[in-house]
Design a protein around this motif. Structure first.
Motif, mmCIF file in Angstrom:
data_model
loop_
_atom_site.group_PDB
_atom_site.id
_atom_site.type_symbol
_atom_site.label_atom_id
_atom_site.label_comp_id
_atom_site.label_asym_id
_atom_site.label_seq_id
_atom_site.Cartn_x
_atom_site.Cartn_y
_atom_site.Cartn_z
ATOM 1 N N PHE A 60 -9.968 0.433 6.099
ATOM 2 C CA PHE A 60 -9.751 -0.755 5.274
ATOM 3 C C PHE A 60 -10.932 -0.981 4.335
ATOM 4 O O PHE A 60 -10.743 -1.400 3.185
ATOM 5 C CB PHE A 60 -9.532 -1.989 6.145
ATOM 6 N N ALA A 61 -12.140 -0.677 4.794
ATOM 7 C CA ALA A 61 -13.320 -0.826 3.932
ATOM 8 C C ALA A 61 -13.214 0.085 2.714
ATOM 9 O O ALA A 61 -13.558 -0.314 1.591
ATOM 10 C CB ALA A 61 -14.592 -0.520 4.722
ATOM 11 N N ALA A 62 -12.742 1.319 2.923
ATOM 12 C CA ALA A 62 -12.575 2.243 1.797
ATOM 13 C C ALA A 62 -11.481 1.748 0.854
ATOM 14 O O ALA A 62 -11.583 1.908 -0.373
ATOM 15 C CB ALA A 62 -12.237 3.632 2.318
ATOM 16 N N TYR A 63 -10.462 1.132 1.401
ATOM 17 C CA TYR A 63 -9.388 0.556 0.574
ATOM 18 C C TYR A 63 -9.929 -0.583 -0.287
ATOM 19 O O TYR A 63 -9.602 -0.688 -1.489
ATOM 20 C CB TYR A 63 -8.274 0.072 1.494
ATOM 21 N N GLN A 64 -10.755 -1.429 0.290
ATOM 22 C CA GLN A 64 -11.363 -2.501 -0.486
ATOM 23 C C GLN A 64 -12.148 -1.941 -1.671
ATOM 24 O O GLN A 64 -12.039 -2.434 -2.803
ATOM 25 C CB GLN A 64 -12.296 -3.332 0.403
ATOM 26 N N GLN A 65 -12.941 -0.906 -1.421
ATOM 27 C CA GLN A 65 -13.723 -0.292 -2.497
ATOM 28 C C GLN A 65 -12.811 0.317 -3.553
ATOM 29 O O GLN A 65 -13.117 0.279 -4.751
ATOM 30 C CB GLN A 65 -14.659 0.779 -1.914
ATOM 31 N N ALA A 66 -11.692 0.876 -3.114
ATOM 32 C CA ALA A 66 -10.746 1.455 -4.075
ATOM 33 C C ALA A 66 -10.204 0.386 -5.014
ATOM 34 O O ALA A 66 -10.034 0.627 -6.224
ATOM 35 C CB ALA A 66 -9.604 2.142 -3.335
ATOM 36 N N ILE A 67 -9.930 -0.792 -4.470
ATOM 37 C CA ILE A 67 -9.455 -1.889 -5.315
ATOM 38 C C ILE A 67 -10.561 -2.352 -6.262
ATOM 39 O O ILE A 67 -10.339 -2.516 -7.468
ATOM 40 C CB ILE A 67 -8.947 -3.052 -4.438
ATOM 41 N N GLN A 86 -6.281 -11.305 2.804
ATOM 42 C CA GLN A 86 -6.390 -12.517 1.993
ATOM 43 C C GLN A 86 -7.442 -12.431 0.874
ATOM 44 O O GLN A 86 -7.154 -12.810 -0.278
ATOM 45 C CB GLN A 86 -6.687 -13.712 2.902
ATOM 46 N N PRO A 87 -8.654 -11.915 1.108
ATOM 47 C CA PRO A 87 -9.664 -11.878 0.024
ATOM 48 C C PRO A 87 -9.280 -10.965 -1.141
ATOM 49 O O PRO A 87 -9.868 -11.076 -2.225
ATOM 50 C CB PRO A 87 -10.914 -11.342 0.733
ATOM 51 N N LEU A 88 -8.304 -10.087 -0.930
ATOM 52 C CA LEU A 88 -7.943 -9.126 -1.984
ATOM 53 C C LEU A 88 -6.813 -9.609 -2.884
ATOM 54 O O LEU A 88 -6.517 -8.972 -3.893
ATOM 55 C CB LEU A 88 -7.534 -7.784 -1.347
ATOM 56 N N LEU A 89 -6.190 -10.728 -2.533
ATOM 57 C CA LEU A 89 -4.972 -11.124 -3.233
ATOM 58 C C LEU A 89 -5.206 -11.481 -4.695
ATOM 59 O O LEU A 89 -4.267 -11.456 -5.490
ATOM 60 C CB LEU A 89 -4.305 -12.304 -2.502
ATOM 61 N N ARG A 90 -6.438 -11.828 -5.053
ATOM 62 C CA ARG A 90 -6.714 -12.155 -6.458
ATOM 63 C C ARG A 90 -7.218 -10.952 -7.237
ATOM 64 O O ARG A 90 -7.554 -11.062 -8.417
ATOM 65 C CB ARG A 90 -7.732 -13.298 -6.529
ATOM 66 N N LYS A 91 -7.255 -9.788 -6.559
ATOM 67 C CA LYS A 91 -7.742 -8.577 -7.219
ATOM 68 C C LYS A 91 -6.557 -7.771 -7.751
ATOM 69 O O LYS A 91 -5.732 -7.304 -6.983
ATOM 70 C CB LYS A 91 -8.549 -7.712 -6.247
ATOM 71 N N GLN A 92 -6.464 -7.609 -9.049
ATOM 72 C CA GLN A 92 -5.426 -6.798 -9.678
ATOM 73 C C GLN A 92 -6.082 -5.626 -10.396
ATOM 74 O O GLN A 92 -7.000 -5.823 -11.194
ATOM 75 C CB GLN A 92 -4.596 -7.632 -10.663
ATOM 76 N N ILE A 127 0.972 -13.105 1.439
ATOM 77 C CA ILE A 127 0.373 -11.761 1.464
ATOM 78 C C ILE A 127 1.426 -10.704 1.198
ATOM 79 O O ILE A 127 1.222 -9.783 0.394
ATOM 80 C CB ILE A 127 -0.328 -11.514 2.812
ATOM 81 N N LEU A 128 2.582 -10.813 1.856
ATOM 82 C CA LEU A 128 3.622 -9.797 1.684
ATOM 83 C C LEU A 128 4.155 -9.789 0.251
ATOM 84 O O LEU A 128 4.494 -8.724 -0.290
ATOM 85 C CB LEU A 128 4.758 -10.036 2.680
ATOM 86 N N ASP A 129 4.221 -10.941 -0.383
ATOM 87 C CA ASP A 129 4.669 -10.996 -1.786
ATOM 88 C C ASP A 129 3.752 -10.191 -2.705
ATOM 89 O O ASP A 129 4.176 -9.749 -3.772
ATOM 90 C CB ASP A 129 4.701 -12.456 -2.265
ATOM 91 N N TRP A 130 2.518 -10.018 -2.311
ATOM 92 C CA TRP A 130 1.527 -9.338 -3.141
ATOM 93 C C TRP A 130 1.770 -7.830 -3.201
ATOM 94 O O TRP A 130 1.401 -7.169 -4.169
ATOM 95 C CB TRP A 130 0.143 -9.632 -2.571
ATOM 96 N N PHE A 131 2.408 -7.259 -2.171
ATOM 97 C CA PHE A 131 2.611 -5.811 -2.122
ATOM 98 C C PHE A 131 3.763 -5.378 -3.020
ATOM 99 O O PHE A 131 4.670 -6.153 -3.324
ATOM 100 C CB PHE A 131 2.885 -5.363 -0.685
ATOM 101 N N SER A 132 3.704 -4.119 -3.437
ATOM 102 C CA SER A 132 4.695 -3.590 -4.378
ATOM 103 C C SER A 132 5.916 -2.983 -3.703
ATOM 104 O O SER A 132 6.978 -2.900 -4.315
ATOM 105 C CB SER A 132 4.058 -2.507 -5.267
ATOM 106 N N ALA A 133 5.781 -2.526 -2.471
ATOM 107 C CA ALA A 133 6.896 -1.907 -1.766
ATOM 108 C C ALA A 133 6.577 -1.883 -0.282
ATOM 109 O O ALA A 133 5.434 -2.136 0.136
ATOM 110 C CB ALA A 133 7.161 -0.494 -2.284
#
Length: 360
Positions: A60-67, A86-92, A127-133
């Protein structure tokens, strides 16, 4: 009802992807811990790597860095990580497409005093609304998302039986039962042991039960199970807590059993039920989630509305061996040929679904 504006933006990005993208699977810190979700991930990702080379497993830490760094790829986040999102939801990020692998949700089995709808609305929906699929393991999970107004694409990829199957070779004169599940509240193991303890005088001694599963996830619950067994003389000699068993060693466990019991209140799929039926072992199970779709009453086992009803039927079988023999014969005769569907089939189905969504 149409998706909101935010959801339409995410869907548009998801469908226009053309160039091959790396598929990143964002897994929990203990991906080797024995659970249905981890076992599914292990076999599914292995099969995918044989057919689609752009596959990586990351933390998950690597995923955060990817975002944060906008690293291109399709990221599939395991449902155990939902509460960290939750902390990632404002990151696009234009190059990052985040998707969700649903093995379980808290709302499917909420804590006492809360409804499924309340937990979903308060803890999961945003949170689930934020995902694409979404990737799910059963139509039950897909319908659950649709019922709760999750309108992004949902890909259903059921698990396969992971090893060659053969009929149980158990010749024990009686019932040698098996229960496969980690000792957590959702699995109903403590409640089943309580029910057995209350009626232990009705069990003859030609019955035994092995319970396979982890005790470290909810130690208090596991200790409660141990206490029930220790305080009942019959259970102390006939019920055995084995602990976790590596999945590759499960065939031997099935071969040496002649009944599988599942008091679980909720299964989004139920891999152990699928495996038992493939081995021709009858299953006694409580209705809950997808469990009921594995079992044909009178053929592959029996379904029950409560643990009390399941226990009563078990007592009936133990005391009427001819009825149990009939059940075993029916299960062996109608064992499903699940081996025809392999993990390679699952991987191929997933890749074709991705291409249909514009990922190739």
């Amino acid at each position: 009802m149409w998706p909101g504006r935010h959801t339409k933006v995410k869907l548009a990005k998801f469908f226009v992807l053309k160039a091959p993208k790396t598929l990143y699977f964002v897994l929990p810190n203990d991906p080797a811990g024995i659970s249905g979700g981890n076992i599914y991930n292990q076999y599914f990702i292995k099969a995918l790597r044989e057919q689609y080379t752009l596959i990586e497993k990351i933390s998950f830490a690597a995923y955060q860095q990817a975002i944060y760094n906008n690293i291109p790829g399709i990221y599939w986040v395991d449902s155990l990580l939902l509460n960290q999102m939750q902390p990632l939801l404002r990151k696009q990020r234009a190059n990052v497409t985040s998707c969700f692998m649903l093995h379980h949700l808290e709302s499917l089995f909420p804590e006492k005093g809360k409804s499924s709808e309340e937990v979903f609305r308060q803890k999961e929906k945003t949170i689930l609304d934020w995902f694409s699929a979404f990737l799910v393991t059963s139509d039950f999970s897909k319908q659950y998302l649709l019922k709760n107004q999750i309108l992004q694409p949902v890909i259903v990829i059921p698990p396969a039986v992971s090893f060659p199957v053969s009929a149980s070779n158990n010749s024990y004169e009686g019932i040698e039962a098996l229960m496969v599940g980690n000792l957590i509240e959702r699995k109903g193991i403590r409640e089943f042991l309580e029910s057995m303890s209350q009626q232990s005088s009705q069990f003859p001694h030609n019955f035994s039960l092995r319970i396979l599963g982890r005790t470290d996830i909810d130690p208090d619950y596991a200790k409660a199970c141990e206490k029930i067994i220790a305080e009942n003389q019959f259970l102390k000699t006939r019920v055995h807590l084995i602990g976790p068993v590596p999945h590759e060693k499960m065939p031997e466990c099935y071969k040496n059993s002649n009944l599988v019991i599942s008091p679980s209140a909720m299964e989004t799929f139920g891999m152990a039920l699928q495996e038992a039926i493939a081995f021709g072992i009858p299953v006694l199970a409580c209705k809950g989630g997808y469990a009921q779709y594995h079992i044909e009453n009178g053929k592959t086992g029996q379904l029950f509305s409560s643990i009390a009803d399941l226990t009563q039927h078990l007592i009936h079988l133990v005391n009427n061996p001819e009825k149990f023999d009939e059940m075993r014969g029916a299960a062996q005769q109608t064992a499903r040929e699940l081996i025809r569907y392999t993990w390679n089939d699952a991987a191929q189905l997933f890749i074709s679904k991705l291409k249909s969504l514009g990922i190739n």
